[in-house]
Design an enzyme around this catalytic site. Structure first.
Site, short mmCIF file in Angstrom:
data_model
loop_
_atom_site.label_atom_id
_atom_site.label_comp_id
_atom_site.label_asym_id
_atom_site.label_seq_id
_atom_site.Cartn_x
_atom_site.Cartn_y
_atom_site.Cartn_z
N LYS A 81 0.84 -1.23 0.00
CA LYS A 81 0.00 0.00 0.00
C LYS A 81 0.86 1.26 0.00
O LYS A 81 0.84 2.06 0.94
CB LYS A 81 -0.95 0.00 1.21
CG LYS A 81 -1.92 -1.19 1.20
CD LYS A 81 -2.93 -1.11 2.30
CE LYS A 81 -3.95 -2.23 2.25
NZ LYS A 81 -3.40 -3.58 2.56
N THR A 90 -10.70 0.06 5.23
CA THR A 90 -11.93 -0.43 5.87
C THR A 90 -11.89 -0.26 7.38
O THR A 90 -12.91 -0.44 8.04
CB THR A 90 -12.20 -1.89 5.52
OG1 THR A 90 -11.00 -2.62 5.72
CG2 THR A 90 -12.64 -2.03 4.08
N ARG A 137 -15.46 -14.73 3.07
CA ARG A 137 -15.69 -15.83 4.01
C ARG A 137 -16.65 -16.83 3.37
O ARG A 137 -17.79 -16.47 3.05
CB ARG A 137 -16.29 -15.31 5.32
CG ARG A 137 -15.29 -14.53 6.16
CD ARG A 137 -14.16 -15.44 6.65
NE ARG A 137 -13.14 -14.76 7.42
CZ ARG A 137 -12.02 -14.20 6.93
NH1 ARG A 137 -11.79 -14.19 5.64
NH2 ARG A 137 -11.13 -13.66 7.73
N GLY A 195 -7.47 -15.37 3.31
CA GLY A 195 -6.35 -15.75 4.17
C GLY A 195 -6.73 -16.85 5.12
O GLY A 195 -6.71 -18.03 4.80
O1 C5P Z 1 -7.42 -13.80 6.81
P1 C5P Z 1 -8.27 -12.91 5.95
O2 C5P Z 1 -9.02 -13.68 4.88
O3 C5P Z 1 -9.17 -12.00 6.74
O4 C5P Z 1 -7.20 -12.02 5.19
C1 C5P Z 1 -7.54 -10.93 4.39
C2 C5P Z 1 -6.31 -10.24 3.88
O5 C5P Z 1 -6.67 -9.04 3.23
C3 C5P Z 1 -5.33 -9.84 4.97
O6 C5P Z 1 -4.01 -9.95 4.39
C4 C5P Z 1 -5.66 -8.40 5.26
O7 C5P Z 1 -4.56 -7.67 5.69
C5 C5P Z 1 -6.08 -7.92 3.88
N1 C5P Z 1 -6.99 -6.78 3.88
C6 C5P Z 1 -8.21 -6.81 4.54
N2 C5P Z 1 -9.03 -5.71 4.51
C7 C5P Z 1 -8.65 -4.64 3.84
C8 C5P Z 1 -7.44 -4.60 3.16
C9 C5P Z 1 -6.62 -5.71 3.21
O8 C5P Z 1 -8.57 -7.80 5.13
N3 C5P Z 1 -9.46 -3.61 3.79
#
Ligand code: C5P
Length: 229
Positions: free
Chosen positions: A59, A112, A176, A205
């Protein structure tokens, strides 16, 4: 069909590579600041050696020369996709695009973690109660400056898609699967809904990296995305 990007938010290169080795079909991996600061560019090369496309999510937000320099170095290292902040402005975005060569750039709009009050306090304005129009405005600004797409929460994908038209990439985290835990995410959607709303890249993730069988969750997500068509 949209692509899946696995967020490798793991503690070390060894853990990250052990995870990708458990995902035989993986096409994209996201490397964020924690893993990158710990391991440096070697982690990028080790992913590339496995034929995995690399999304470097640092970023960038700085003066145009600095961001352009970072983009050029990342492109030289074989990074496929990187993030910049749209609030860096048109000049910064255009300089980054120009320096990127074959590497693609997507722009973050409003983090966010902001709620409307905190965002407008930071910008020195008040009386604004929603961030949706701001997200769409920044997405248009960034695409107008030449970036390949934007990053946005799944709940804003449809509005951003209508703001930027059919071509730009829309990369969305907060995915999710219906059966998964939300963890600390508040603004989530399931894979099929995100694709239907117009996302081109779904970042996932923990639902994968914390699963007992990451490969099975990864496959299930692909099947759920297919149902969206
Ligand atoms: O584990 P999870 O599926 O929540 O991971 C989402 C990824 O996206 C993480 O690397 C997080 O830092 C990134 N991310 C996020 N929300 C954002 C920007 C980036 O969850 N607004």
């Amino acid at each position: 069909m949209a692509d899946r990007i696995v967020a490798l938010d793991l503690g070390s290169a060894d853990e990250a590579l052990a995870m990708v080795d458990r995902l035989p079909d993986i096409e994209w991996a996201k490397v964020g600041p924690v893993l990158f600061v710990r391991e440096g560019p070697a982690i990028l090369r080790r992913l590339e050696q496995r034929n995995i496309k690399v999304f470097l999510d640092l970023k960038w937000y700085d003066i145009p020369t600095t961001v352009a320099g970072a983009a050029a170095v990342a492109a030289d290292q074989g990074v496929d996709l990187a993030t910049v902040h749209s609030l860096g402005g048109e000049e910064m975005l255009a300089a980054a695009v120009e320096a990127s060569g074959a590497m693609k750039l997507v722009a973050v709009t409003v983090l966010t973690s902001y709620d409307p009050e905190a965002y407008w306090n930071t910008l020195g304005r008040d009386g604004v109660t929603e961030l949706g129009p701001e997200v769409s405005r920044l997405a248009q600004l960034a695409v107008g400056a030449g970036v390949h797409g934007v990053v946005t929460s799944p709940l804003e994908v449809a509005a951003v898609r209508s703001a930027v038209g059919p071509d730009p990439w829309i990369v969305t985290p907060g995915i999710r699967p219906p059966e998964a835990d939300a963890d600390d995410q508040r603004r989530t959607a399931d894979p099929a809904s995100a694709v239907r709303a117009g996302a081109t890249h779904l970042v996932v993730g923990r639902p994968i990296t914390r699963a007992e069988r990451p490969d099975e969750v990864y496959k299930r997500i692909r099947n759920e995305m297919r149902q969206a068509r």
